[in-house]
Write an enzyme that holds these catalytic residues in place. Structure first.
Site, PDB file in Angstrom:
ATOM      1  N   HIS A  51       0.845  -1.283   0.083  1.00 16.58           N
ATOM      2  CA  HIS A  51       0.080  -0.296   0.158  1.00 16.58           C
ATOM      3  C   HIS A  51       0.919   1.347   0.012  1.00 16.58           C
ATOM      4  O   HIS A  51       1.128   1.842   1.029  1.00 16.58           O
ATOM      5  CB  HIS A  51      -1.052   0.081   1.275  1.00 16.58           C
ATOM      6  CG  HIS A  51      -1.928  -0.958   0.999  1.00 16.58           C
ATOM      7  ND1 HIS A  51      -2.911  -1.533   2.149  1.00 16.58           N
ATOM      8  CD2 HIS A  51      -2.618  -1.457  -0.073  1.00 16.58           C
ATOM      9  CE1 HIS A  51      -3.728  -2.200   1.463  1.00 16.58           C
ATOM     10  NE2 HIS A  51      -3.735  -2.306   0.464  1.00 16.58           N
ATOM     11  N   CYS A 106       3.492 -11.987   2.285  1.00  8.97           N
ATOM     12  CA  CYS A 106       4.379 -11.985   3.455  1.00  8.97           C
ATOM     13  C   CYS A 106       4.481 -13.326   3.851  1.00  8.97           C
ATOM     14  O   CYS A 106       3.495 -13.576   4.478  1.00  8.97           O
ATOM     15  CB  CYS A 106       4.437 -11.007   4.293  1.00  8.97           C
ATOM     16  SG  CYS A 106       5.626 -10.939   5.575  1.00  8.97           S
ATOM     17  N   GLU A 136      -5.740  -7.975   3.810  1.00  5.68           N
ATOM     18  CA  GLU A 136      -5.171  -8.984   4.790  1.00  5.68           C
ATOM     19  C   GLU A 136      -6.149  -9.894   5.262  1.00  5.68           C
ATOM     20  O   GLU A 136      -6.145 -11.059   5.391  1.00  5.68           O
ATOM     21  CB  GLU A 136      -4.200  -8.643   5.618  1.00  5.68           C
ATOM     22  CG  GLU A 136      -3.292  -9.666   6.507  1.00  5.68           C
ATOM     23  CD  GLU A 136      -2.564  -9.270   7.365  1.00  5.68           C
ATOM     24  OE1 GLU A 136      -1.920  -8.133   7.245  1.00  5.68           O
ATOM     25  OE2 GLU A 136      -2.623  -9.893   8.640  1.00  5.68           O
ATOM     26  N   SER A 234      -2.592   0.074   6.682  1.00  6.02           N
ATOM     27  CA  SER A 234      -2.980  -0.300   8.134  1.00  6.02           C
ATOM     28  C   SER A 234      -1.991   0.093   9.222  1.00  6.02           C
ATOM     29  O   SER A 234      -1.974   0.628  10.128  1.00  6.02           O
ATOM     30  CB  SER A 234      -3.425  -1.480   8.112  1.00  6.02           C
ATOM     31  OG  SER A 234      -3.635  -2.006   9.662  1.00  6.02           O
TER      32      SER A 234
HETATM   33 FE1  SF4 Z   1       5.090  -8.625   6.608  1.00  3.42          FE
HETATM   34 FE2  SF4 Z   1       3.284  -6.850   6.544  1.00  3.42          FE
HETATM   35 FE3  SF4 Z   1       4.869  -7.501   8.797  1.00  3.42          FE
HETATM   36 FE4  SF4 Z   1       5.859  -6.175   6.535  1.00  3.42          FE
HETATM   37  S1  SF4 Z   1       4.315  -5.476   7.725  1.00  3.42           S
HETATM   38  S2  SF4 Z   1       6.645  -8.016   7.927  1.00  3.42           S
HETATM   39  S3  SF4 Z   1       4.753  -7.085   4.920  1.00  3.42           S
HETATM   40  S4  SF4 Z   1       3.194  -8.800   7.888  1.00  3.42           S
END
Ligand code: SF4
Length: 319
Positions: A51, A106, A136, A234
């Protein structure tokens, strides 16, 4: 006679650390870049890969095409799923259509998906603590059949939720929530449902936790905080809330330097700056440059912890 220019007013910029890109965002962007190298443009990406408009525009300029659903992807084009994760129906559909797809979810979100599946297989109903409509949350809810997961967004809903069988209940969380708010919600659920299974604390990721801790530590010692990040990010929005909660009412989210209303920072001697996990460091540098045009800037670093985590690329791209 020429007027001597007025000296610039002093401003100390306090840079919170860690800030900005996390390992999951870094990996997701690399996946798009490597896929463009490997397959050539266009490479389709389902949803914004992360984002951040600056990141998305940069990848678009290199040949990435961003769409919201798979039916917008032509049969012959490769497609990448964003870092936020996708419901199971998405890779299923890609497989049915014979699409070449890469999953940039992720690994810390995938871990939550695995937890959810494990609870479901064990016959437990699952409470997901998260924000409705965030991709998510849509992805995590889509790991189990409809009705197998209940969404709880806040304390009020934690007090009201009515699971089918309180003895057979588990929880998982979105990874980018407020650490403090989530702890309070989990405490309510544990009080109401003592048999509740789940992680020891929650599933909030290391990057979210570290950025919140850093901005909390910084906020009390500055007059205002700028959080670089997107309005739909977020973890960036949580950083603003945490800074306000730590006593800095003048905490605002900005996408980049050009959006800053410098008059709103009148009287600020110490300005805290941080960035959400999807905001690149170049946006922080832009803010410092913009400030130097208006102030005599002194930089201070408020680094709580160093991060060394990296995630491997999918095997298809790692060679
Ligand atoms: Fe993974 Fe989202 Fe945490 Fe970044 S912010 S480490 S993309 S879960």
């Amino acid at each position: 006679m020429t007027d001597t220019p007025k000296p610039l007013p002093p401003l100390t910029i306090v840079l919170a650390g860690p800030r900005g890109f996390c390992a999951g965002v870094d990996r997701a962007i690399q996946i798009v870049e490597r896929a463009l190298d490997k397959f050539g443009a266009p490479v389709y990406v389902r949803h914004e890969i992360v984002h951040n408009k600056f990141v998305v525009d940069g990848l678009r300029a290199k040949g990435a095409v961003f769409v919201e659903e798979l039916d917008q992807v032509p049969d012959e084009a490769p497609v990448i799923f964003s870092a936020h994760g996708v419901p199971k129906r998405v890779p299923d559909e890609a497989g049915r259509r014979g699409l070449t797809y890469l999953d940039a979810t992720c690994p810390l979100v995938s871990k939550v998906h695995t937890e959810a599946e494990r609870h479901h297989e064990a016959g437990r109903q699952i409470i997901l603590i998260g924000h409705a409509n965030h991709p998510e949350v849509i992805g995590t809810m889509g790991q189990v059949p409809d009705g197998a997961m209940l969404l709880v967004e806040d304390l009020e809903q934690a007090e009201a939720v009515q699971p089918a069988d309180p003895e057979n209940l588990a929880f998982v969380t979105q990874t980018t929530l407020s650490v403090d708010e989530t702890a309070a919600i989990v405490a309510v659920l544990r009080r109401r449902f003592p048999a509740l299974q789940g992680p020891r604390k929650e599933d909030i990721c290391y990057a979210t936790t570290n950025r919140q801790a850093a901005v909390r530590a910084m906020a009390a010692g500055v007059d205002a905080v700028l959080v670089l990040g997107a309005p739909n990010s977020s973890n960036s929005r949580r950083l603003v809330e945490v800074a306000k909660g730590a006593g800095c009412d003048r905490s605002i989210l900005v996408q980049r330097a050009a959006d800053i209303d410098w008059t709103s920072l009148d009287g600020v001697a110490r300005l805290g700056v941080t960035a959400g996990a999807s905001a690149p460091e170049v946006l922080v540098e832009e803010v410092i440059e913009a400030a130097r045009a208006r102030f005599a800037v002194t930089l201070e670093h408020a680094t709580l912890t160093e991060e060394t985590i990296t995630f491997k690329l999918p095997r298809a791209l790692s060679a």
